[in-house]
Design a protein around this motif. Structure first.
Motif, PDB file in Angstrom:
ATOM      1  N   LYS A   7      12.631  39.361   9.487  1.00 13.99           N
ATOM      2  CA  LYS A   7      12.666  40.252  10.651  1.00 13.99           C
ATOM      3  C   LYS A   7      13.280  41.595  10.287  1.00 13.99           C
ATOM      4  O   LYS A   7      14.263  41.667   9.555  1.00 13.99           O
ATOM      5  N   GLY A  51       1.806  28.593  11.095  1.00 14.35           N
ATOM      6  CA  GLY A  51       3.214  28.272  11.367  1.00 14.35           C
ATOM      7  C   GLY A  51       4.007  29.530  11.668  1.00 14.35           C
ATOM      8  O   GLY A  51       4.823  29.568  12.605  1.00 14.35           O
ATOM      9  N   ALA A  52       3.756  30.576  10.904  1.00 13.89           N
ATOM     10  CA  ALA A  52       4.475  31.836  11.088  1.00 13.89           C
ATOM     11  C   ALA A  52       4.156  32.428  12.454  1.00 13.89           C
ATOM     12  O   ALA A  52       5.042  32.934  13.147  1.00 13.89           O
ATOM     13  N   ASP A 109       3.306  30.751  15.141  1.00 13.93           N
ATOM     14  CA  ASP A 109       4.031  29.950  16.134  1.00 13.93           C
ATOM     15  C   ASP A 109       5.459  30.466  16.266  1.00 13.93           C
ATOM     16  O   ASP A 109       5.971  30.657  17.367  1.00 13.93           O
ATOM     17  N   GLU A 110       6.058  30.691  15.094  1.00 13.32           N
ATOM     18  CA  GLU A 110       7.461  31.089  15.095  1.00 13.32           C
ATOM     19  C   GLU A 110       7.661  32.451  15.776  1.00 13.32           C
ATOM     20  O   GLU A 110       8.543  32.593  16.627  1.00 13.32           O
ATOM     21  N   ASP A 156       9.582  33.725  19.525  1.00 15.29           N
ATOM     22  CA  ASP A 156      10.794  34.529  19.364  1.00 15.29           C
ATOM     23  C   ASP A 156      10.713  35.762  20.268  1.00 15.29           C
ATOM     24  O   ASP A 156       9.992  36.715  19.973  1.00 15.29           O
TER      25      ASP A 156
END
Ligand code: NAI
Length: 702
Positions: free
Chosen positions: A9, A36-37, A39-40, A44
């Motif tokens: 980030k 997956g990234a 989703d993350e 957030d």
């Protein structure tokens, strides 16, 4: 999420990095990693925008083509791209180096694209007989318009950043650090309150669509004759205009799957690997140090010398051309300039390119001026004594370590090498006419050629944008020895009942640019005639030969150059017109030979021409003159116009089946005798039910 995809980030922006060396190929781990990234970052709340970037040499080289032809594990790339596109937070692709194939389709799923000056963006799938299968044909036309999209997709060529910006394919070119620039771009979007901008919501501009499609199809049919993929690319772009995007994507996937299992795509993939494989050479380890080639010389400024000099200059290698006298030199240099000027007027190169290339070519009549050349390529008349004298002279004047190469198309490279005190530095570099256009360099190693000379010449082939294939010494080497096997059968067929136009049509329908007789007229018949007469003086023929070609030359017919050869040519035309006089001659010769003419079917004709070609290839490989069957394929694709979609003669034999080829050869041998005796290797493969490709895989070199 695995190591191949990382998240970091930077304030409000999440950076997703592809890290799958060497080219960030989109294998299953990467596809899962991206999901997956996403989703993350979606979960957030602090993340307001996403940058997708590639680590290492480039953004992404696309799928690993070794995966083709196998079932893909989910998520497939199309699903990953749809998911990127569906994100509620703006996603920006940050592109450097290669972004090709799937590596171009991923950025098209993103909402914005930025690139640095190194970017090369494109969809090369067509070159492997495929279409882009993960949305490229649906999103690119929506983004940049039908015509530019077709140009990119059907050519398979890459565009650089400037052009991509001009087309609207990227939004901004980043000067300086790419990630910093991309973060700046992302923060600006956040500041401006700009959200996702999805290509799927855009509509392609339909202006002039019918004409665009029609013209593109015609051009593709002409330039990529017989190939299905370019037409399928256009079909799919047409769907982008006519169908809702999800239906278009579905169709694109169907076309891709059909093509993936097609013989054409298999053939083109075979050639892709063959080109890389050709650089593995027995006795020449991969890490063999090459000799630097900074300067070069060409002896003889005739047809081939000019083409070779231009090839070197086109590849950025300065070249000095040596001729017998000033007049011959001037003539050659003027013709060289004219050839470049022709390319400029056709628009294939720019005036500035012509000037830069010509500036690399200089002429001389003095050997002093070539003494320091790193490589000398000889292209004087095809006479052994002349070549030997010349090589003795080169041995005297050239610096130690210089590579001494001959462009001979048939003479014994070992005998030429023996005329020098440094046979280890002598090698054949057999270019094809017109040498500035034809991609093949059939490089010929002599018995004593040093490994670093072989490695250097193979590297040079690549550096000057040719396809180099290393072969051994035999009469006619690989290409011309096979050509002889094929052409002689074509002539026997005339004696037995066929006519030139029938043979030529069958061969051209098979996919060659032209048949053997049209080709003969184009190349000129008189040169071959002289070579044959000379050969017969030295070595009387022991097998059947056809004399039709000789009679034609003796009638004063030299081919297109005097508008009469196997065919007639009208003033200013290159279109062959069948000539009753030739038919009469052929029928007369059959009578003289006591052959009762019969009708020959197209199928028989095709097999009688192509199978002996394969058979000779099998002999050549069996004798160890060619390193591997796929080398023979490259020689015939790049030197003789064998149809690419059929993968070359040996690959084609595998498509037909080695057993079927062998059975036909056996029958031909029983009928016609020794010349058509099946190659021992072909017989072996047929009996074992094995293909040339399987044999090659078993005997992998290096
Ligand atoms: P060409 O007749 O067009 O040119 C030969 C040139 O060499 C002439 O300009 C001549 O003045 C010059 N020359 C002769 N003796 C010389 C000497 N001692 N020093 C300097 N220059 C000399 O012949 P072409 O067609 O260019 O063929 C050259 C070589 O390339 C031959 O070995 C031929 O077998 C080979 N080759 C020809 C191909 C073709 O399609 N024409 C294809 C592949 C190879």
């Amino acid at each position: 999420m695995g190591d191949v995809v990382q998240i970091e980030k930077h304030g409000d922006v999440a950076v997703i990095t592809l890290d799958n060396p060497p080219v960030n190929a989109l294998g299953i781990a990467v596809r899962r990693g991206i999901m997956g990234a996403l989703d993350e970052v979606e979960g957030d709340a602090d993340v307001k925008a996403v940058v997708l970037i590639g680590k290492g040499r480039g953004f992404c080289g696309g799928a690993d083509i070794r995966e083709f032809g196998r079932p893909r594990e989910e998520p497939i790339l199309g699903q990953v791209i749809n998911r990127i596109e569906a994100m509620d937070k703006p996603v920006i692709a940050a592109i450097h180096g290669m972004a090709v194939g799937g590596g171009c389709e991923v950025p098209l799923g993103c909402h914005y694209r930025v690139a640095d000056g190194t970017a090369q963006i494109g969809l090369p799938e067509v070159k492997l007989g495929l279409i882009p299968g993960a949305g490229g044909t649906q999103r690119l036309p929506r983004l940049i318009g039908l015509k530019p999209a077709i140009d990119i997709i059907v050519s398979g060529e890459y565009v650089g950043s400037e052009k991509a910006k001009a087309l609207g394919l990227v939004d901004e070119i980043i000067e300086g650090d790419l990630l910093d620039g991309a973060l700046g771009f992302a923060n600006q979007l956040i500041a401006d309150g700009k959200g996702p901008r999805r290509i799927r919501d855009m509509t392609p501009d339909a202006t002039g669509a019918d004409e665009i499609f029609e013209k593109s199809r015609a051009t593709a049919a002409r330039r990529m004759r017989g190939l299905i993929a370019p037409q399928r690319c256009i079909d799919s772009v047409q769907n982008a205009l006519n169908l809702p995007i999800d239906e278009g994507l579905q169709k694109e996937r169907e076309y891709f799957s059909e093509l993936e299992v097609s013989d054409q795509s298999k053939a083109l993939r075979h050639l892709f690997f063959a080109e890389r494989e050709a650089h593995r050479i027995p006795g020449v380890p991969k890490d063999t140090a090459t000799r630097p080639i900074k300067t070069s010389a060409v002896i003889g400024c005739g047809t081939m010398g000019r083409g070779i000099a231009m090839s070197l200059a086109n590849g950025g290698v300065p070249v000095t051309v040596l001729e017998v006298d000033q007049q011959a030199l001037d003539r050659g240099l003027v013709m060289t300039r004219d050839t470049y000027a022709g390319s400029v007027s056709r628009g294939s190169i720019k005036q500035a390119d012509m000037d830069a290339r010509l500036a690399l070519i200089s002429g001389t009549t003095s050997y002093d001026d070539i003494a320091n050349a790193d490589i000398v390529i000889e292209a004087v008349f095809e006479e052994m004594e002349l070549k030997k004298t010349l090589f003795a002279k080169l041995d005297e004047v050239c610096k130690q370590g210089a590579i001494l190469a001959t462009n001979t198309s048939s003479l014994d490279v070992n005998e030429i090498a023996a005329a020098t005190s440094r046979p280890q530095d002598v090698i054949g570099t057999h270019f094809f006419s017109p040498a500035n256009v034809m991609k093949l360099m059939e490089n010929v190693r002599g018995d004593k050629t040093a490994p670093d000379v072989i490695a250097t010449v193979m590297k040079l082939s690549k550096d000057i944008n040719k396809v180099g294939v290393m072969v051994g010494v035999c009469n006619g080497f690989v290409g011309n020895r096979m050509l002889y096997a094929y052409r002689s059968q074509a002539e026997f067929l005339l004696e037995e009942g066929a006519l030139p136009q029938q043979v030529d049509k069958v061969i051209s329908d098979f996919g060659f640019p032209m048949g053997p007789f049209t080709m003969g007229d184009l190349a000129g018949l008189d040169v071959g005639y002289l070579v044959r007469q000379h050969r017969r003086e030295i070595e009387p023929p022991t097998h059947r030969e056809s004399y039709i070609g000789d009679r034609i030359v003796e009638m004063g017919r030299h081919g297109q150059k005097n508008r009469k050869g196997w065919y007639l040519y009208e003033e200013g035309s290159r279109t062959p017109v069948p000539d009753p006089e030739i038919e009469e001659l052929i029928v007369g010769i059959s009578r003289e030979l006591g052959i009762e003419r019969r009708s020959v079917t197209d199928q028989e004709l095709l097999e009688r021409c192509i199978y002996p070609l394969i058979n000779e290839g099998a002999k050549i490989f069996g004798e160890g003159i060619a390193i591997r069957p796929s080398d023979i394929d490259l020689i015939w694709i790049y030197g003789y116009g064998f149809p690419r979609g059929k993968g070359g003669p040996m690959f084609y034999a595998d498509l037909v089946g080695t057993r079927a080829v062998y059975e036909t050869m056996k029958n031909l041998y029983e009928e016609h005798g020794e010349m058509l005796r099946p190659a021992p290797l072909l017989e072996e493969l047929a009996k074992a039910g094995k293909s040339f490709a399987e044999l090659q895989a078993e005997t992998k070199i290096g």
